[in-house]
Design an enzyme around this catalytic site. Structure first.
Site, PDB file in Angstrom:
ATOM      1  N   ASP A 419      42.662  38.065  43.581  1.00 37.91           N
ATOM      2  CA  ASP A 419      41.812  39.064  44.211  1.00 37.91           C
ATOM      3  C   ASP A 419      40.379  38.554  44.150  1.00 37.91           C
ATOM      4  O   ASP A 419      40.067  37.663  43.353  1.00 37.91           O
ATOM      5  CB  ASP A 419      41.963  40.391  43.469  1.00 37.91           C
ATOM      6  CG  ASP A 419      41.079  41.478  44.043  1.00 37.91           C
ATOM      7  OD1 ASP A 419      41.077  41.624  45.285  1.00 37.91           O
ATOM      8  OD2 ASP A 419      40.389  42.163  43.275  1.00 37.91           O
ATOM      9  N   ASP A 619      42.246  42.819  39.093  1.00 37.91           N
ATOM     10  CA  ASP A 619      41.701  43.733  38.087  1.00 37.91           C
ATOM     11  C   ASP A 619      41.729  45.191  38.504  1.00 37.91           C
ATOM     12  O   ASP A 619      41.369  46.063  37.724  1.00 37.91           O
ATOM     13  CB  ASP A 619      40.251  43.348  37.760  1.00 37.91           C
ATOM     14  CG  ASP A 619      39.298  43.721  38.894  1.00 37.91           C
ATOM     15  OD1 ASP A 619      39.720  43.669  40.064  1.00 37.91           O
ATOM     16  OD2 ASP A 619      38.146  44.074  38.605  1.00 37.91           O
ATOM     17  N   ASP A 623      45.663  46.257  42.855  1.00 33.39           N
ATOM     18  CA  ASP A 623      46.357  45.007  42.532  1.00 33.39           C
ATOM     19  C   ASP A 623      47.632  45.234  41.730  1.00 33.39           C
ATOM     20  O   ASP A 623      48.429  44.316  41.565  1.00 33.39           O
ATOM     21  CB  ASP A 623      45.431  44.076  41.730  1.00 33.39           C
ATOM     22  CG  ASP A 623      44.198  43.671  42.508  1.00 33.39           C
ATOM     23  OD1 ASP A 623      44.341  43.397  43.710  1.00 33.39           O
ATOM     24  OD2 ASP A 623      43.101  43.639  41.922  1.00 33.39           O
TER      25      ASP A 623
END
Length: 773
Positions: A419, A619, A623
């Protein structure tokens, strides 16, 4: 094999438990299945008849009282067994200490060992005997078969040696006694119980991510009716209801805004820190946080149909799909157990029909010696000892390992999906540029803008205020503050009217933005920054730029991962322009922008189909499904609790260089496990034929069960000592012996997943920034 869920009512619709309310309980409709054998299904908890693993609930787990029943039971058995094992070990090993040997070798010693070890074997170890018997009955021999047979042989032999000493030949009792192995039987039970407790604790914690997700939904919603507003439980919301959302509250379910508007923090879905402006006709998502505005929306997806419930369902399915590392030992045991049993039977028959008198005694003694030396002490220790030491080594390096599966898989990873926000970048907007108009002063511009923004709750406003504080700029008083949703803010500062916001906001207030300032703003936006214009006393005074900066350690981390043969793909919910800017700065060849949680899962699935071992680093709440769906999920320590619950690895400092450390740790640990298994099987391979008596015809040498027990202990000591070497395993400076060219690592290769290459695209292509006021 598939068992019927007999308690389910026919004709009732199947629903995933836990999606209609924030904290549901598992009910009678829950179906339990085996992670390794999904064809096994039943309507109550239990063990898989094939591998012996505890069954897990399908769908979204709730808070039922039965969730941790097996963990509580195994924990109770472990502490009970460990308490009684200590005196057994003191008595059995007493001969190593001269002053204690006089007491431990007394005639009462064997009886004391019998009294202490019997509850451990018969009560604490009962689940293993049950599972072992089931495995024998079903024909699916596994680790529990080996454990139950080894423990049973050691215990039964010791009981016979204690109660019926006369049946043993004189050669087997040179000092008038025969060695007993109560400590071996009890020790194996306690060690295996410890492994079961650790495994069950790790598996029980996986439901924490799902429960945390469901708890994001507020317990109540405000329904708008002709007679007035009413507060109702969120479980009573129906599609089509009009719901009111107040400033600062969470949105109860999915829907479309009917009137009003606001700035909404959707970071839990998109992972992006910048809020999104919403107006009538725009969609809102349950669980996201409303800003300063208020609005009314029409619910259209409620309960199990909401996006948040879908994410929870994806997390549950992905977590259940993982196979435990113990499967490796079970596969080996599937061959080893039948071989040992067959060899022991042949040993007994050979001594009974062809051995010297007393044939039956020799047959029993040598058969038991074979089973004892094959007892899985070392085999049972080989994996958990390396895992425990490896996990401790990782913790000292800031790498928290949640379960053994993640540690096993990480060393095989050849593809890392990351990410952007909070992983590659810091995850918090920061003031990067202060550009005054011609002849203006930076400090003065920042002072009036930050003094105005101090009264705003917008995340970008907070970044401007923090930027002023970091630069030592003193703020002043404010009067007549007002906020325009989707535009900006205005107020009186130092006696003049000041505005901060989008260019359209200033133009709507009658203030022209010079072309040179607009050109500078466009250049900053191309660099992935969000720009806000400042006006004072009716004139454009300058502009401010806010961005989410790349972490200082990210570039080094990417270089280290490439040396380890890992391909890196960036997947972000941010717009294409910002994603392309970050990819260009970091030299990432492939990325995908504007993705949703389901898109990340599809991308990971496609990479797996290509034969890659995929890790996912993130995080945010958005996700969580991808972290669970990947072969290994890696969470940033500064991220959300939900991400950390869904991941198998957590980096305490949120430093991507920790991933390289994790990979090195995994490879060292798995190498150590293979060495341990080698030690375990080498001792068995050498000891079993000797225990069977192959040296008796030519040399007259017969391996007594006592020597067999010593050999078994020696293999365990070797395994423990080898595992302890992991405490000194270098993770930061270790040479990259394992670097390899991963599949598809050639620069510029397309994965067929819509992944973009930053250098191959027009940098001006992409959607405009969503930031601003």
């Amino acid at each position: 094999m598939k068992e019927d869920a007999g308690s389910r009512e026919s004709g009732s619709p199947r629903r995933d438990p836990g999606l209609d309310s924030p904290a549901p309980a598992v009910n009678e409709e829950t179906v339990y299945t085996c992670p390794m054998h999904p064809q096994i299904e039943q309507d109550h908890p239990g063990a898989c008849p094939i591998c012996g693993m505890a069954l897990e609930p399908k769908g979204v787990p709730g808070k039922g009282a039965e969730d941790n029943a097996e963990l509580r039971d195994m924990t109770r058995r472990f502490y009970f067994g460990a308490g009684l094992l200590l005196p057994v070990l003191l008595l059995a090993m007493g001969h190593f200490t001269p002053w204690w040997a006089r007491l431990a070798d007394g005639p009462w010693s064997g009886w004391a060992e019998f009294l202490f070890s019997t509850p451990v074997v018969l009560w604490a170890g009962r689940p293993f005997f049950v599972k072992g018997a089931r495995s024998l009955a079903s024909g699916h021999w596994n680790m529990f078969t080996l454990i139950s047979m080894g423990v049973g042989a050691a215990y039964v032999y010791s009981v016979i040696a204690l109660l019926w000493l006369g049946i043993f030949p004189a050669a087997m009792r040179p000092h008038g006694t025969v060695g007993v192995y109560f400590e071996a039987a009890a020790g194996v039970v306690v060690l295996v119980l410890l492994g079961q407790v650790l495994e069950l604790r790790a598996r029980a914690s996986t439901s924490g991510a799902i429960k945390a997700l469901l708890n994001l939904v507020p317990p109540n919603a405000i329904r708008v009716k002709a007679s007035g507003d009413e507060e109702i439980p969120v479980g009573e919301v129906r599609s089509g209801d009009l719901l009111r959302v107040r400033p600062g509250s969470r949105i109860p379910t999915d829907g479309v805004i009917a009137e009003g508007g606001s700035s909404i923090d959707e970071s839990m879905i998109t992972g992006e820190s910048m809020p999104v402006e919403k107006k009538a006709g725009d969609r809102v998502t349950g669980g996201t946080v409303n800003g300063t505005g208020g609005f009314v929306f029409r619910a259209d997806r409620v309960g199990a149909d909401s996006l948040l419930a879908g994410i929870a369902r994806m997390v549950a399915e992905a977590q259940r799909s993982r196979a435990p590392i113990q499967g490796l030992v079970d596969k080996v045991s599937g061959v080893f157990v039948p071989a040992v049993v067959a060899f022991a039977v042949m040993t007994g028959l050979a001594w009974y029909f062809f051995g010297p008198e007393p044939r039956l005694a020799y047959a029993i003694v040598n058969t038991v010696a074979v089973l004892i030396i094959a007892c899985p002490c070392a085999l049972g220790l080989a994996t958990p000892m390396s895992i425990m030491v490896g996990v401790g080594r990782g913790a000292r390096a800031g790498v928290l390992v949640k379960n053994a599966e993640a540690l096993e898989q990480l060393g095989k990873v050849d593809c890392l999906v990351v990410d952007k926000t909070g992983t590659l970048t810091e995850g918090r907007p920061r003031l990067t540029d202060v550009v005054p108009a011609a002849g203006g002063d930076e400090s003065a511009l920042l002072r009036i803008a930050a003094s105005l923004e101090r009264s705003s709750e917008h995340p970008l406003a907070s970044a401007i205020v923090r930027g002023a504080e970091d630069r030592g700029v003193a703020l002043v008083g404010l009067a007549n503050f007002r906020s325009v949703t989707g535009g900006g803010v205005a107020g009186a500062v130092e006696g003049g009217m000041v505005l901060v916001g989008k260019a359209k906001f200033l133009e709507a207030e009658g203030i022209a933005v010079p072309a040179v300032m607009q050109e500078r703003a466009a250049a900053l936006q191309l660099d992935g920054k969000t720009v806000m214009f400042v006006a004072a006393n009716g004139k454009a005074a300058g502009l401010l730029a806010v961005a989410d900066p790349i972490k200082e350690s990210t570039a080094d981390a990417i270089a280290m991962l490439r040396e380890l043969g890992v391909n890196i793909f960036m997947a972000t919910g941010d717009n294409r322009r910002t994603a392309e800017t970050v990819a260009r700065k970091l030299g990432l060849d492939q990325f995908q922008a504007e993705v949703e949680p389901a898109d990340k899962i599809r991308k990971i699935a496609a990479l797996k189909q290509e034969g890659r071992i995929v890790a996912m680093a993130g995080d945010g709440i958005n996700d969580a499904p991808a972290l669970a769906a990947a072969d290994v999920g890696i969470a940033m320590g500064a991220g959300t609790d939900i991400a950390m619950e869904s991941a198998g690895i957590t980096l305490v400092k949120g430093d991507l260089r920790g991933i390289a450390k994790s990979i090195r740790l995994s490879r060292a640990t798995m190498r150590n496990i293979r060495q341990n298994l080698f030690f375990a099987f080498v001792y068995n391979a050498l000891g079993i034929p000797i225990a069977a008596g192959v040296l008796y015809p030519p040399f007259g040498i017969l391996l007594s069960p006592m020597i067999a027990g010593a050999a078994m202990s020696l293999s365990s000591v070797s395994v423990v000592c080898n595992a302890l070497r992991l405490r000194r395993a270098p993770l930061s400076t270790q040479p990259v012996f394992f670097a390899r060219k991963a599949p598809g690592s050639r620069r510029g290769r397309s994965s067929g997943l819509g992944i973009d290459r930053p250098h191959a695209r027009n940098p001006n292509h992409g959607t405009s920034h969503r930031g601003g006021h």
